[in-house]
Scaffold this motif. Structure first.
Motif, PDB file in Angstrom:
ATOM      1  N   ILE A 103      43.138  31.829  39.512  1.00 32.07           N
ATOM      2  CA  ILE A 103      42.278  32.503  38.636  1.00 32.07           C
ATOM      3  C   ILE A 103      42.141  33.703  38.845  1.00 32.07           C
ATOM      4  CG2 ILE A 103      39.757  32.581  38.298  1.00 32.07           C
ATOM      5  CD1 ILE A 103      39.509  29.473  38.830  1.00 32.07           C
ATOM      6  N   ALA A 104      42.334  34.034  40.299  1.00 30.83           N
ATOM      7  CA  ALA A 104      42.156  35.450  40.663  1.00 30.83           C
ATOM      8  C   ALA A 104      43.452  36.375  40.108  1.00 30.83           C
ATOM      9  CB  ALA A 104      42.185  35.502  42.171  1.00 30.83           C
ATOM     10  N   GLU A 105      44.594  35.844  40.158  1.00 29.94           N
ATOM     11  CA  GLU A 105      45.876  36.487  39.728  1.00 29.94           C
ATOM     12  C   GLU A 105      45.555  36.642  38.293  1.00 29.94           C
ATOM     13  OE1 GLU A 105      50.619  35.383  39.013  1.00 29.94           O
ATOM     14  OE2 GLU A 105      49.608  34.695  41.071  1.00 29.94           O
ATOM     15  N   GLU A 106      45.328  35.697  37.398  1.00 31.47           N
ATOM     16  CA  GLU A 106      44.992  35.970  36.115  1.00 31.47           C
ATOM     17  C   GLU A 106      44.036  36.879  35.623  1.00 31.47           C
ATOM     18  OE1 GLU A 106      46.952  34.486  34.009  1.00 31.47           O
ATOM     19  OE2 GLU A 106      48.262  33.350  35.268  1.00 31.47           O
ATOM     20  N   ARG A 107      42.992  36.981  36.470  1.00 32.26           N
ATOM     21  CA  ARG A 107      42.054  38.060  36.355  1.00 32.26           C
ATOM     22  C   ARG A 107      42.592  39.407  36.471  1.00 32.26           C
ATOM     23  NH1 ARG A 107      36.688  38.805  39.950  1.00 32.26           N
ATOM     24  NH2 ARG A 107      35.975  40.654  38.751  1.00 32.26           N
ATOM     25  N   PHE A 108      43.283  39.565  37.426  1.00 33.39           N
ATOM     26  CA  PHE A 108      43.848  40.770  37.797  1.00 33.39           C
ATOM     27  C   PHE A 108      44.791  41.210  36.754  1.00 33.39           C
ATOM     28  CE2 PHE A 108      47.565  42.802  40.183  1.00 33.39           C
ATOM     29  CZ  PHE A 108      47.002  44.094  40.266  1.00 33.39           C
ATOM     30  N   VAL A 109      45.847  40.254  36.376  1.00 28.53           N
ATOM     31  CA  VAL A 109      46.958  40.584  35.320  1.00 28.53           C
ATOM     32  C   VAL A 109      46.307  40.875  34.176  1.00 28.53           C
ATOM     33  CG1 VAL A 109      48.520  39.701  34.094  1.00 28.53           C
ATOM     34  CG2 VAL A 109      48.356  39.003  36.568  1.00 28.53           C
ATOM     35  N   SER A 110      45.097  40.202  33.729  1.00 30.81           N
ATOM     36  CA  SER A 110      44.533  40.419  32.658  1.00 30.81           C
ATOM     37  C   SER A 110      43.903  41.893  32.215  1.00 30.81           C
ATOM     38  CB  SER A 110      43.500  39.285  32.147  1.00 30.81           C
ATOM     39  OG  SER A 110      42.717  39.664  31.045  1.00 30.81           O
ATOM     40  N   VAL A 111      43.093  42.335  33.391  1.00 29.76           N
ATOM     41  CA  VAL A 111      42.627  43.420  33.547  1.00 29.76           C
ATOM     42  C   VAL A 111      43.542  44.537  33.343  1.00 29.76           C
ATOM     43  CG1 VAL A 111      41.163  45.104  34.537  1.00 29.76           C
ATOM     44  CG2 VAL A 111      40.608  42.833  34.576  1.00 29.76           C
ATOM     45  N   VAL A 112      44.561  44.580  34.281  1.00 27.95           N
ATOM     46  CA  VAL A 112      45.639  45.731  34.554  1.00 27.95           C
ATOM     47  C   VAL A 112      46.329  45.950  33.058  1.00 27.95           C
ATOM     48  CG1 VAL A 112      47.488  46.195  35.510  1.00 27.95           C
ATOM     49  CG2 VAL A 112      45.961  45.490  36.915  1.00 27.95           C
ATOM     50  N   ARG A 113      46.791  44.658  32.489  1.00 35.40           N
ATOM     51  CA  ARG A 113      47.549  44.783  31.271  1.00 35.40           C
ATOM     52  C   ARG A 113      46.896  45.382  30.136  1.00 35.40           C
ATOM     53  NH1 ARG A 113      52.451  44.750  30.256  1.00 35.40           N
ATOM     54  NH2 ARG A 113      52.291  42.827  28.705  1.00 35.40           N
ATOM     55  N   MET A 123      43.124  51.144  43.154  1.00 33.95           N
ATOM     56  CA  MET A 123      42.075  51.497  44.025  1.00 33.95           C
ATOM     57  C   MET A 123      40.878  51.274  43.434  1.00 33.95           C
ATOM     58  SD  MET A 123      43.373  53.581  46.796  1.00 33.95           S
ATOM     59  CE  MET A 123      42.487  54.932  47.121  1.00 33.95           C
ATOM     60  N   ASP A 124      40.796  50.768  42.266  1.00 38.80           N
ATOM     61  CA  ASP A 124      39.681  50.463  41.660  1.00 38.80           C
ATOM     62  C   ASP A 124      39.113  49.196  42.045  1.00 38.80           C
ATOM     63  OD1 ASP A 124      37.403  49.687  39.905  1.00 38.80           O
ATOM     64  OD2 ASP A 124      38.420  50.447  37.804  1.00 38.80           O
ATOM     65  N   GLN A 125      37.822  49.106  42.730  1.00 38.24           N
ATOM     66  CA  GLN A 125      37.469  47.911  43.488  1.00 38.24           C
ATOM     67  C   GLN A 125      36.788  47.084  42.289  1.00 38.24           C
ATOM     68  OE1 GLN A 125      38.012  47.478  46.996  1.00 38.24           O
ATOM     69  NE2 GLN A 125      39.150  49.369  46.410  1.00 38.24           N
ATOM     70  N   SER A 126      36.643  47.419  41.075  1.00 31.94           N
ATOM     71  CA  SER A 126      36.407  46.470  40.104  1.00 31.94           C
ATOM     72  C   SER A 126      37.622  45.846  39.623  1.00 31.94           C
ATOM     73  CB  SER A 126      35.460  47.214  39.027  1.00 31.94           C
ATOM     74  OG  SER A 126      36.319  48.040  38.133  1.00 31.94           O
ATOM     75  N   VAL A 127      38.792  46.294  39.840  1.00 28.59           N
ATOM     76  CA  VAL A 127      39.850  45.493  39.044  1.00 28.59           C
ATOM     77  C   VAL A 127      40.460  44.697  40.448  1.00 28.59           C
ATOM     78  CG1 VAL A 127      42.297  46.137  38.505  1.00 28.59           C
ATOM     79  CG2 VAL A 127      40.499  47.464  37.945  1.00 28.59           C
ATOM     80  N   VAL A 128      40.467  45.023  41.473  1.00 27.12           N
ATOM     81  CA  VAL A 128      40.987  44.342  42.644  1.00 27.12           C
ATOM     82  C   VAL A 128      40.358  44.686  43.923  1.00 27.12           C
ATOM     83  CG1 VAL A 128      42.932  45.995  42.967  1.00 27.12           C
ATOM     84  CG2 VAL A 128      42.974  43.664  43.893  1.00 27.12           C
ATOM     85  N   SER A 129      39.852  43.993  44.922  1.00 29.80           N
ATOM     86  CA  SER A 129      39.120  44.138  46.136  1.00 29.80           C
ATOM     87  C   SER A 129      40.087  44.492  47.103  1.00 29.80           C
ATOM     88  CB  SER A 129      38.091  43.119  46.239  1.00 29.80           C
ATOM     89  OG  SER A 129      37.169  43.187  45.421  1.00 29.80           O
ATOM     90  N   GLY A 130      39.799  45.583  48.097  1.00 31.79           N
ATOM     91  CA  GLY A 130      40.386  45.740  49.201  1.00 31.79           C
ATOM     92  C   GLY A 130      41.309  46.759  49.467  1.00 31.79           C
ATOM     93  N   ILE A 131      41.950  47.091  48.307  1.00 32.15           N
ATOM     94  CA  ILE A 131      43.048  48.113  48.473  1.00 32.15           C
ATOM     95  C   ILE A 131      42.539  49.483  48.633  1.00 32.15           C
ATOM     96  CG2 ILE A 131      45.258  49.174  47.139  1.00 32.15           C
ATOM     97  CD1 ILE A 131      45.564  46.359  45.899  1.00 32.15           C
ATOM     98  N   GLY A 132      42.952  49.997  49.688  1.00 36.14           N
ATOM     99  CA  GLY A 132      42.754  51.618  49.741  1.00 36.14           C
ATOM    100  C   GLY A 132      44.243  52.300  49.599  1.00 36.14           C
ATOM    101  N   ASN A 133      44.047  53.360  50.178  1.00 38.53           N
ATOM    102  CA  ASN A 133      45.197  54.614  49.860  1.00 38.53           C
ATOM    103  C   ASN A 133      46.539  54.251  50.603  1.00 38.53           C
ATOM    104  OD1 ASN A 133      45.547  56.986  48.521  1.00 38.53           O
ATOM    105  ND2 ASN A 133      45.402  58.030  50.666  1.00 38.53           N
ATOM    106  N   VAL A 134      46.303  53.525  51.643  1.00 37.31           N
ATOM    107  CA  VAL A 134      47.666  53.183  52.455  1.00 37.31           C
ATOM    108  C   VAL A 134      48.333  51.984  51.738  1.00 37.31           C
ATOM    109  CG1 VAL A 134      48.539  52.380  54.585  1.00 37.31           C
ATOM    110  CG2 VAL A 134      46.775  53.817  54.584  1.00 37.31           C
ATOM    111  N   TYR A 135      47.570  50.828  51.484  1.00 40.33           N
ATOM    112  CA  TYR A 135      48.019  49.606  50.758  1.00 40.33           C
ATOM    113  C   TYR A 135      48.530  50.248  49.191  1.00 40.33           C
ATOM    114  CZ  TYR A 135      46.986  46.372  54.357  1.00 40.33           C
ATOM    115  OH  TYR A 135      46.727  45.368  55.444  1.00 40.33           O
ATOM    116  N   ARG A 136      47.692  51.056  48.553  1.00 44.03           N
ATOM    117  CA  ARG A 136      48.170  51.294  47.385  1.00 44.03           C
ATOM    118  C   ARG A 136      49.607  51.919  47.327  1.00 44.03           C
ATOM    119  NH1 ARG A 136      46.203  55.866  44.241  1.00 44.03           N
ATOM    120  NH2 ARG A 136      45.808  57.087  46.025  1.00 44.03           N
TER     121      ARG A 136
END
Length: 329
Positions: free
Chosen positions: A195-205, A216-229
């Motif tokens: 479910i999480a993957e589908e939600r992420f893909v749907s929003v990004v696309r 970096m948008d925490q409403s799109v995916v949680s937890g990613i900051g500058n390093v991981y980005r």
């Protein structure tokens, strides 16, 4: 700012050492006195990390929400472990054996020194974790006196946690927690994977926003900051300015799965280790030094580890973006 792996590790410290215990809450600096009074004397029933935020539940139905932000950190002291990463089956997921993090720097990863810590030990958990053994006449004093501007102290019979400098520290009702969670994107360690993957893909696309901003948008995916980005985009060989809706679906899915992998690894090791297939010596160096564990982050002007092109850096969304102009063309 602490990224998702740090907050998950902090939540696991609370789960291991504070859950189901009556806790004394106070605000040594005084700024959170009213909120602490609402939770004082109650038992913690859950410690939940979602992205960069943590939610602590208490048996009176109230929650403590904490967002560390740029300057926040938790200090743990007492009968604590150096690494509280515990799998759902109850076993240890991994341990950190980096300089400054374990009590005995020369100890093996499965040594007693890296697994546990005596009462005189203090563990600071923020973006960089440090463990030290206190010295002097107060070394065995418990609880230790608050040091600095402690916003809130959680005290159990054998462990204490002090919070300093958070962006957010507030008491919420269950309804308010649901509102807060509803604003956050999926977290690979919390949500149903499919479910999480589908939600992420749907929003990004659907978004015309550059993929470097979407990550970096925490409403799109949680937890990613500058390093991981920066590291995720390089690992995907993806041009950072590509609009989300133009990123191929298979690439978006690969980004999500790679984030799941890196986040899990970060929780296990306590480090944002983003380089794969390292030999033992390179792996040791990567755990010990930030400069040896990333592909592009903080490497502006240095040659790309793959093609030799100088790594570029620019400001995007108020944060520094690092990328390889050739490999991510």
């Amino acid at each position: 700012m602490p990224e998702g792996h740090s907050v998950h590790r902090i939540a696991r410290q609370f789960s291991l050492h504070f859950l189901d215990k009556p806790l004394a809450l106070s605000s040594p600096q005084g700024r959170f006195a009213e909120g602490a009074a609402r939770l004082d004397g109650h038992r913690m029933t859950e410690a939940r990390a979602v992205g960069k935020q943590m939610f602590l539940a208490f048996d009176n139905g109230l929650w403590l929400r904490v967002h560390l932000g740029l300057y926040g950190a938790w200090d743990f002291a007492g009968d604590i472990t150096a690494d509280a990463t515990v799998s759902s089956a109850g076993g240890r997921m991994g341990q950190t054996n980096q300089r400054g993090t374990i009590l005995d720097q020369d100890a093996a990863e499965d040594s007693n020194a890296s697994i546990g810590a005596p009462r005189r030990t203090r563990l600071r958990m923020s973006e960089q974790e440090t463990l030290r053994q206190d010295q002097g006449p107060q070394a065995n004093e418990f609880p230790p006196p608050p040091i600095g501007a402690v916003r809130v102290r959680l005290l159990a019979d054998d462990a204490v946690a002090d919070l300093r400098g958070p962006t957010a520290c507030e008491v919420l009702t269950p309804e308010q927690v649901e509102v807060a969670l509803g604003k956050l994107g999926p977290d690979p360690l919390v949500d149903d994977p499919k479910i999480a993957e589908e939600r992420f893909v749907s929003v990004v696309r659907k978004k015309p926003t550059p993929i470097a901003l979407l990550l970096m948008d925490q409403s799109v995916v949680s937890g990613i900051g500058n390093v991981y980005r920066a590291e995720l985009l390089f690992r995907a060989r993806l041009e950072p300015h590509t609009p989300g809706k133009l990123v191929p679906e298979e690439t978006v899915r690969a980004l999500w799965r790679d984030w799941t992998h890196l986040l899990t690894l970060g929780v296990e090791t306590g480090q944002m280790l983003t380089m794969d297939d390292l030999d033992p010596e390179s792996y040791r160096k990567a755990l010990a030094h930030r400069d040896d564990r990333h592909w592009v982050y903080h490497r502006e002007g240095l040659p790309c580890r793959i093609c030799g092109t100088n790594i570029a850096m620019e400001e995007l969304g108020g944060r520094k973006l690092y990328w390889c102009p050739r490999d991510q063309a």
